[in-house]
Scaffold this motif. Structure first.
Motif, PDB file in Angstrom:
ATOM      1  N   LEU A  39      10.289 -11.512 -11.624  1.00  0.00           N
ATOM      2  CA  LEU A  39       9.210 -12.029 -12.480  1.00  0.00           C
ATOM      3  C   LEU A  39       8.036 -12.513 -11.639  1.00  0.00           C
ATOM      4  O   LEU A  39       6.880 -12.161 -11.890  1.00  0.00           O
ATOM      5  N   ALA A  40       8.324 -13.342 -10.572  1.00  0.00           N
ATOM      6  CA  ALA A  40       7.247 -13.953  -9.786  1.00  0.00           C
ATOM      7  C   ALA A  40       6.468 -12.928  -8.983  1.00  0.00           C
ATOM      8  O   ALA A  40       5.259 -13.089  -8.775  1.00  0.00           O
ATOM      9  N   GLU A  41       7.130 -11.880  -8.510  1.00  0.00           N
ATOM     10  CA  GLU A  41       6.467 -10.928  -7.613  1.00  0.00           C
ATOM     11  C   GLU A  41       5.791  -9.787  -8.345  1.00  0.00           C
ATOM     12  O   GLU A  41       5.198  -8.925  -7.707  1.00  0.00           O
ATOM     13  N   ASN A  42       5.888  -9.738  -9.689  1.00  0.00           N
ATOM     14  CA  ASN A  42       5.253  -8.659 -10.435  1.00  0.00           C
ATOM     15  C   ASN A  42       4.186  -9.152 -11.394  1.00  0.00           C
ATOM     16  O   ASN A  42       3.562  -8.328 -12.071  1.00  0.00           O
ATOM     17  N   ILE A  43       3.953 -10.455 -11.475  1.00  0.00           N
ATOM     18  CA  ILE A  43       2.860 -10.944 -12.307  1.00  0.00           C
ATOM     19  C   ILE A  43       1.571 -10.935 -11.493  1.00  0.00           C
ATOM     20  O   ILE A  43       1.595 -11.020 -10.261  1.00  0.00           O
ATOM     21  N   THR A  44       0.450 -10.822 -12.162  1.00  0.00           N
ATOM     22  CA  THR A  44      -0.845 -10.779 -11.470  1.00  0.00           C
ATOM     23  C   THR A  44      -1.291 -12.164 -11.028  1.00  0.00           C
ATOM     24  O   THR A  44      -2.088 -12.288 -10.094  1.00  0.00           O
ATOM     25  N   GLU A  45      -0.790 -13.236 -11.680  1.00  0.00           N
ATOM     26  CA  GLU A  45      -1.126 -14.592 -11.268  1.00  0.00           C
ATOM     27  C   GLU A  45      -0.301 -14.984 -10.039  1.00  0.00           C
ATOM     28  O   GLU A  45       0.753 -14.420  -9.767  1.00  0.00           O
ATOM     29  N   VAL A  46      -0.816 -15.970  -9.297  1.00  0.00           N
ATOM     30  CA  VAL A  46      -0.116 -16.476  -8.114  1.00  0.00           C
ATOM     31  C   VAL A  46       0.801 -17.614  -8.540  1.00  0.00           C
ATOM     32  O   VAL A  46       0.339 -18.631  -9.067  1.00  0.00           O
ATOM     33  N   PHE A  47       2.117 -17.425  -8.312  1.00  0.00           N
ATOM     34  CA  PHE A  47       3.090 -18.476  -8.612  1.00  0.00           C
ATOM     35  C   PHE A  47       3.490 -19.149  -7.306  1.00  0.00           C
ATOM     36  O   PHE A  47       3.765 -18.481  -6.308  1.00  0.00           O
TER      37      PHE A  47
END
Length: 650
Positions: A279-287
């Motif tokens: 989830l974290a590595e495929n969203i466009t936002e920076v988590f």
């Protein structure tokens, strides 16, 4: 294992002895090579000098029989491969060679030497030493050693070549001796090492056997061991290890059950962690996940590299490095926000700020975060998301500019309707003010004291008429016929006009510099209206300079391949650009937004102008499908007019 140890020990010793033998043989070989070469060279030199004395009479009389008898013994030696006698001109008198060395005369030795020695090589290998000595005649005076001087005469030469085969054999013999001795030492050393290694490894083999039995759970040695040596100590330890083994089995039985439960939990944890990373590595936002004091980064998603333009590793190494990429004005706000807020009690976020990417571009970033709670209910970390809102900001800015532009256009339209009616009434009044002074002057003597006031009334009326004309231009636009003209010609006409001469007289400290492109394209415009716009810009630039300064009027061809920065739709293509730059003070940003509004002026009321000059320029350019831009900095102010270019002749 023991065999391997013995082999390694023997291999080490053998390698050491072999290396020593090879080095000794090589050093001995080099020393013998130099000694044998010096012996051969000395032998050859003595022989050829002796032969040169013995052959003197034979060379003087060209007696071949005498020469054969003289050199017979030397020529029969095994290592002599060439023995030749030459006269003074280099002709061969006697040739006793084996074909290994060319018998042709090699040339006269260098002046002052009287003797020459050369090395003969074949395929880069030394095969012989070649010696050449002169045969001299000293007028009947015998000499012990021939030499060439001003008192002797060279009557011939004796040449002898000695083969290096004997040297090679001697070198071979000098090399094989040390190698044979090294081989003997190698064999003897191998035997000694084999015996020594067996004695050395015997206790180690016994200790290894004991360790194997202990590993199988046995507590008794394979044989009775007494004394206080290593075996006795290990026997006592084996008894203690037997008891420990039973406890260990019980422990492993319990551990096996516990391990099964731990592995099940680990599997579920890995599955959860895998879903988190997907989830974290495929969203466009920076988590990201940080410590409460912001000084440690526990995780940041790969989108950081795409959104900010910097590597994730740089953020792990310097957790506060992201502050360095924020534009300085916004950085102060963000740092103050970090100090004032308690980030661990509730969800919060920074005000939107600008970030300078690695490529130099500036982007808008929005950051929101929330606290992470541990099993005790306390805040342990901060997790958050940052996203790029540049497009949102650009859309908001464009909407704001459109609203301002729409509001400005409405004000202009309202003002235009009002001005249009006022201008109509003023024209009726001004027609009498401008026309009647001419009728009065016709009936008035030229020397009448009233002539000058009447002329001033007429000039004032004409200036008022020009203002009314400007008002109509602002209100209705420059609706006139347009033709293809060259902008350079319009600039030159302005600089040659009486109005420009008057401007030069009013501002003598201002220097006017034309910079015109001679290859300028034509443009379609009304020549009179554009000349007036150029004159308004030059006048405005002159008035902006306080004291000495420069006004530069330049023209250029440009090709526009993207929208004009003021907004709106601009067709791609060729444009003609007029630039008017002054060296006056910088114009504040708030005033730049209102420069083209009618009657807006920062100048002293009544000192110069009516406040319509730039409004007239703006409306004229717009009516010619052009675009206008203005920038101001510490170097002065620049006005730019863009008109569509044409290839049509003027």
């Amino acid at each position: 294992m023991m065999r391997s140890f013995r082999c390694k020990l023997m291999l080490f010793f053998l390698s050491l002895v072999a290396l020593f033998s090879l080095v000794a043989a090589f050093c001995n070989h080099l020393e013998n090579r130099a000694v044998i070469r010096d012996v051969i060279r000395g032998k050859g030199r003595v022989m050829v000098e002796t032969l040169s004395q013995a052959c003197r009479a034979g060379v003087l009389n060209s007696d071949v029989v005498f020469l054969n008898r003289t050199v017979r013994h030397a020529a029969s030696l095994d290592d002599v491969v060439l023995l030749a006698v030459y006269d003074a001109s280099g002709r061969v008198i006697l040739d006793s060679s084996q074909g290994e060395v060319d018998a042709s005369f090699p040339g006269v030795p260098g002046a002052g030497t009287g003797f020459r020695e050369m090395a003969v090589t074949r395929n880069d290998r030394l095969v012989a030493f070649d010696f050449l000595a002169p045969v001299v005649h000293a007028g009947g005076t015998e000499t012990v050693r021939p030499s060439v001087s001003s008192e002797t005469q060279v009557i011939g030469y004796v040449r002898m070549a000695l083969s290096t085969r004997a040297m090679d054999r001697a070198l071979y013999q000098s090399l094989t001796g040390p190698l044979a001795m090294g081989l003997v030492f190698l064999l003897l050393g191998s035997l000694a090492v084999a015996v020594f290694s067996r004695y050395l490894t015997r206790p180690i083999v016994r200790l290894s056997a004991l360790a194997g039995r202990v590993g199988k759970g046995e507590g008794v040695l394979p044989e009775a061991v007494g004394g206080r040596d290593e075996m006795g100590i290990l026997n006592a330890m084996a008894e203690r290890l037997r008891d420990f083994e039973a406890e260990k089995r019980a422990f492993y039985a319990e551990k096996k059950d516990l391990t099964g439960r731990v592995e099940d939990r680990n599997r579920k944890f890995r599955e959860s962690e895998q879903r988190f990373h997907q989830l974290a590595e495929n969203i466009t936002e920076v988590f990201w996940i940080r410590s409460l004091d912001w000084k440690v980064v526990h995780y940041v998603s790969p989108a950081y590299e795409t959104q900010w333009g910097y590597s994730c590793e740089s953020l792990y190494e310097a957790p506060l490095s992201w502050l360095e990429h924020i534009v300085s004005e916004d950085r102060q706000v963000v740092e103050a926000f970090m100090k004032e807020r308690d980030h661990g009690d509730r969800a919060d976020g920074f005000p939107a700020f600008r970030v300078r990417w690695a490529d130099g571009s500036v982007r808008w970033i929005e950051v929101r975060w929330f606290p992470m709670i541990d099993e005790k209910g306390a805040t342990c970390r901060i997790a958050g998301i940052s996203r790029d809102i540049t497009r949102k900001k650009e859309a908001e800015e464009l909407a704001r500019e459109n609203r301002e532009r729409s509001s400005r256009m409405k004000r202009m339209e309202s003002l235009g309707v009002m001005v249009s009616g006022i201008a109509h009434d003023l024209n009726n009044i001004l027609s009498a003010i401008v026309g009647y002074p001419d009728l009065i002057l016709m009936d008035m003597p030229e020397d009448s004291p009233m002539a000058r006031p009447v002329k001033m009334i007429k000039q004032s009326g004409e200036r008022a008429a020009e203002i009314v004309s400007d008002l109509l231009t602002v209100a209705r636009g420059a609706a006139v016929e347009k033709g293809a003209h060259n902008l350079n010609l319009s600039v030159r006409e302005c600089l040659a006009s009486a109005e420009f001469r008057k401007l030069e007289h009013l501002y003598p400290e201002v220097r006017y510099v034309p910079d015109l492109d001679e290859n300028l394209l034509n443009a379609r415009y009304s020549a009179s209206h554009l000349r007036k716009s150029i004159m308004n810009l030059v006048t405005n630039a002159s008035e902006a300079i306080d004291g000495a300064g420069t006004v530069t009027i330049s023209t250029r061809n440009v090709y526009m391949d993207r929208p004009f920065k003021e907004g709106g739709d601009v067709a791609r293509g060729e444009y003609v650009v007029l630039r008017v730059r002054d060296t006056g003070p910088v114009i504040p940003a708030d005033d730049l937004q209102r420069l083209f509004e009618p009657f807006y002026s920062r100048k002293v009321l009544g000192r110069s102008g009516s406040g319509l000059g730039l409004s007239v320029v703006w409306n004229t350019v717009r009516d010619h499908d052009g675009h206008m831009d203005v920038t101001s900095d510490n170097g002065g102010t620049l006005f730019e007019i863009y008109l569509p270019g044409t290839r049509s002749p003027g």
